[in-house]
Design a protein around this motif. Structure first.
Motif, PDB file in Angstrom:
ATOM      1  N   MET A 117      22.853  35.361  29.290  1.00 58.69           N
ATOM      2  CA  MET A 117      24.102  34.620  29.215  1.00 58.69           C
ATOM      3  C   MET A 117      24.237  34.027  27.811  1.00 58.69           C
ATOM      4  SD  MET A 117      25.567  31.906  32.011  1.00 58.69           S
ATOM      5  CE  MET A 117      25.284  32.988  33.390  1.00 58.69           C
ATOM      6  N   THR A 118      25.434  34.026  27.284  1.00 60.25           N
ATOM      7  CA  THR A 118      25.670  33.536  25.940  1.00 60.25           C
ATOM      8  C   THR A 118      25.505  32.016  25.851  1.00 60.25           C
ATOM      9  OG1 THR A 118      28.017  33.327  26.384  1.00 60.25           O
ATOM     10  CG2 THR A 118      27.301  35.402  25.409  1.00 60.25           C
ATOM     11  N   GLU A 119      25.498  31.505  24.618  1.00 62.93           N
ATOM     12  CA  GLU A 119      25.373  30.067  24.386  1.00 62.93           C
ATOM     13  C   GLU A 119      26.423  29.281  25.177  1.00 62.93           C
ATOM     14  OE1 GLU A 119      23.644  26.944  21.701  1.00 62.93           O
ATOM     15  OE2 GLU A 119      23.135  29.047  21.861  1.00 62.93           O
ATOM     16  N   ARG A 120      27.671  29.707  25.073  1.00 66.40           N
ATOM     17  CA  ARG A 120      28.756  29.082  25.844  1.00 66.40           C
ATOM     18  C   ARG A 120      29.366  30.184  26.707  1.00 66.40           C
ATOM     19  NH1 ARG A 120      33.882  25.552  23.656  1.00 66.40           N
ATOM     20  NH2 ARG A 120      34.766  25.313  25.708  1.00 66.40           N
ATOM     21  N   PRO A 121      28.873  30.328  27.926  1.00 67.83           N
ATOM     22  CA  PRO A 121      29.276  31.460  28.772  1.00 67.83           C
ATOM     23  C   PRO A 121      30.742  31.405  29.196  1.00 67.83           C
ATOM     24  CG  PRO A 121      27.954  29.918  30.017  1.00 67.83           C
ATOM     25  CD  PRO A 121      27.932  29.442  28.602  1.00 67.83           C
ATOM     26  N   ASN A 122      31.241  32.573  29.570  1.00 67.52           N
ATOM     27  CA  ASN A 122      32.603  32.724  30.076  1.00 67.52           C
ATOM     28  C   ASN A 122      32.558  32.777  31.598  1.00 67.52           C
ATOM     29  OD1 ASN A 122      33.661  32.927  27.448  1.00 67.52           O
ATOM     30  ND2 ASN A 122      33.224  35.116  27.412  1.00 67.52           N
ATOM     31  N   LEU A 123      33.238  31.831  32.242  1.00 62.59           N
ATOM     32  CA  LEU A 123      33.280  31.775  33.701  1.00 62.59           C
ATOM     33  C   LEU A 123      34.647  32.212  34.190  1.00 62.59           C
ATOM     34  CD1 LEU A 123      31.617  28.306  34.425  1.00 62.59           C
ATOM     35  CD2 LEU A 123      30.522  30.511  33.995  1.00 62.59           C
ATOM     36  N   LEU A 124      34.654  33.172  35.084  1.00 61.28           N
ATOM     37  CA  LEU A 124      35.880  33.655  35.708  1.00 61.28           C
ATOM     38  C   LEU A 124      35.909  33.136  37.137  1.00 61.28           C
ATOM     39  CD1 LEU A 124      38.393  35.485  35.414  1.00 61.28           C
ATOM     40  CD2 LEU A 124      36.993  37.339  36.369  1.00 61.28           C
ATOM     41  N   VAL A 125      36.985  32.461  37.502  1.00 68.11           N
ATOM     42  CA  VAL A 125      37.118  31.900  38.839  1.00 68.11           C
ATOM     43  C   VAL A 125      38.241  32.643  39.554  1.00 68.11           C
ATOM     44  CG1 VAL A 125      37.420  29.802  40.177  1.00 68.11           C
ATOM     45  CG2 VAL A 125      36.423  29.673  37.905  1.00 68.11           C
ATOM     46  N   VAL A 126      37.928  33.138  40.758  1.00 71.85           N
ATOM     47  CA  VAL A 126      38.847  34.020  41.477  1.00 71.85           C
ATOM     48  C   VAL A 126      39.136  33.463  42.872  1.00 71.85           C
ATOM     49  CG1 VAL A 126      39.196  36.383  42.312  1.00 71.85           C
ATOM     50  CG2 VAL A 126      37.788  35.982  40.274  1.00 71.85           C
ATOM     51  N   CYS A 127      40.416  33.507  43.247  1.00 74.08           N
ATOM     52  CA  CYS A 127      40.786  33.232  44.635  1.00 74.08           C
ATOM     53  C   CYS A 127      41.856  34.250  45.028  1.00 74.08           C
ATOM     54  CB  CYS A 127      41.244  31.781  44.845  1.00 74.08           C
ATOM     55  SG  CYS A 127      42.809  31.321  44.120  1.00 74.08           S
ATOM     56  N   GLY A 128      42.496  34.045  46.138  1.00 71.89           N
ATOM     57  CA  GLY A 128      43.447  35.026  46.630  1.00 71.89           C
ATOM     58  C   GLY A 128      44.654  35.247  45.729  1.00 71.89           C
ATOM     59  N   ARG A 129      45.389  34.158  45.442  1.00 69.26           N
ATOM     60  CA  ARG A 129      46.644  34.320  44.706  1.00 69.26           C
ATOM     61  C   ARG A 129      46.707  33.513  43.418  1.00 69.26           C
ATOM     62  NH1 ARG A 129      51.523  33.736  48.516  1.00 69.26           N
ATOM     63  NH2 ARG A 129      52.580  34.297  46.599  1.00 69.26           N
ATOM     64  N   ASN A 130      45.625  32.854  43.037  1.00 70.60           N
ATOM     65  CA  ASN A 130      45.578  32.078  41.794  1.00 70.60           C
ATOM     66  C   ASN A 130      46.664  30.999  41.777  1.00 70.60           C
ATOM     67  OD1 ASN A 130      46.237  32.409  38.322  1.00 70.60           O
ATOM     68  ND2 ASN A 130      44.380  31.554  39.164  1.00 70.60           N
ATOM     69  N   LYS A 131      46.804  30.331  42.934  1.00 68.91           N
ATOM     70  CA  LYS A 131      47.817  29.271  43.023  1.00 68.91           C
ATOM     71  C   LYS A 131      47.193  27.907  43.234  1.00 68.91           C
ATOM     72  CE  LYS A 131      51.898  30.076  44.511  1.00 68.91           C
ATOM     73  NZ  LYS A 131      53.158  30.361  45.085  1.00 68.91           N
ATOM     74  N   ARG A 132      46.105  27.845  43.996  1.00 71.70           N
ATOM     75  CA  ARG A 132      45.571  26.528  44.358  1.00 71.70           C
ATOM     76  C   ARG A 132      44.111  26.377  43.947  1.00 71.70           C
ATOM     77  NH1 ARG A 132      48.489  26.396  50.211  1.00 71.70           N
ATOM     78  NH2 ARG A 132      46.993  28.014  50.608  1.00 71.70           N
ATOM     79  N   ARG A 133      43.229  27.114  44.600  1.00 70.31           N
ATOM     80  CA  ARG A 133      41.794  26.878  44.382  1.00 70.31           C
ATOM     81  C   ARG A 133      41.342  27.237  42.973  1.00 70.31           C
ATOM     82  NH1 ARG A 133      39.746  30.213  49.395  1.00 70.31           N
ATOM     83  NH2 ARG A 133      41.483  31.469  48.647  1.00 70.31           N
ATOM     84  N   SER A 134      41.547  28.477  42.544  1.00 69.16           N
ATOM     85  CA  SER A 134      41.057  28.865  41.221  1.00 69.16           C
ATOM     86  C   SER A 134      41.808  28.140  40.106  1.00 69.16           C
ATOM     87  CB  SER A 134      41.128  30.387  41.028  1.00 69.16           C
ATOM     88  OG  SER A 134      42.457  30.854  41.117  1.00 69.16           O
ATOM     89  N   ARG A 135      43.087  27.880  40.310  1.00 67.67           N
ATOM     90  CA  ARG A 135      43.858  27.122  39.309  1.00 67.67           C
ATOM     91  C   ARG A 135      43.343  25.690  39.202  1.00 67.67           C
ATOM     92  NH1 ARG A 135      49.315  29.038  38.411  1.00 67.67           N
ATOM     93  NH2 ARG A 135      49.400  27.512  36.746  1.00 67.67           N
ATOM     94  N   THR A 136      42.935  25.120  40.338  1.00 63.46           N
ATOM     95  CA  THR A 136      42.369  23.769  40.315  1.00 63.46           C
ATOM     96  C   THR A 136      41.078  23.755  39.512  1.00 63.46           C
ATOM     97  OG1 THR A 136      43.387  23.152  42.436  1.00 63.46           O
ATOM     98  CG2 THR A 136      41.451  21.886  41.752  1.00 63.46           C
ATOM     99  N   VAL A 137      40.217  24.751  39.733  1.00 60.54           N
ATOM    100  CA  VAL A 137      38.965  24.830  38.970  1.00 60.54           C
ATOM    101  C   VAL A 137      39.259  24.912  37.474  1.00 60.54           C
ATOM    102  CG1 VAL A 137      36.895  26.196  38.493  1.00 60.54           C
ATOM    103  CG2 VAL A 137      37.696  25.966  40.830  1.00 60.54           C
ATOM    104  N   GLU A 138      40.164  25.799  37.105  1.00 58.49           N
ATOM    105  CA  GLU A 138      40.491  25.959  35.691  1.00 58.49           C
ATOM    106  C   GLU A 138      40.997  24.639  35.107  1.00 58.49           C
ATOM    107  OE1 GLU A 138      42.641  29.156  32.776  1.00 58.49           O
ATOM    108  OE2 GLU A 138      43.579  28.816  34.721  1.00 58.49           O
TER     109      GLU A 138
END
Length: 118
Positions: A1-22
């Motif tokens: 993993m890189t020094e500052r890793p890239n995290l991808l957060v996925v949910c069904g429609r990118n409206k609530r859960r993953s958008r909240t994480v971001e």
């Protein structure tokens, strides 16, 4: 993993859960973060370039990990972690924020320890 890793957060429609994480982690200096959805109706639907960008993928439900593996089987996939958070919360819901913060931070601790020792 890189020094500052890239995290991808996925949910069904990118409206609530993953958008909240971001939103809650967008200024976190430990990593870069991006959110996407699996549905064609997503504001930002997952693409091959997202998979290639990611060092670690977080999904909300068990079945989402299988969908990513099946759709992108031709790519070398990064580790996929399942957060086990059902689609029953609104965007920026206080309980959702608390669960996401706890689960992502504890998962990152485990992943970082594994990478350092391995």
């Amino acid at each position: 993993m890189t020094e500052r890793p890239n995290l991808l957060v996925v949910c069904g429609r990118n409206k609530r859960r993953s958008r909240t994480v971001e939103y809650i982690f967008k200024n976190d200096q430990r990593f870069n973060i991006r959110s996407v959805g699996l549905s064609p109706k997503s504001e930002r639907q997952i693409k091959e370039r997202d998979i290639e960008w990611a060092d670690l993928i977080f999904v909300m439900e068990d079945g989402q990990s299988g969908r990513i593996s099946g759709t992108f089987r031709h790519l070398e996939l990064p580790e996929i972690e399942v957060l086990l958070i059902e689609d029953e919360y609104e965007y920026l819901d206080a309980e959702l924020i608390e669960m996401l913060t706890d689960r992502i931070n504890s998962t990152l601790e485990v992943v970082y320890k594994k990478k350092k020792s391995g």
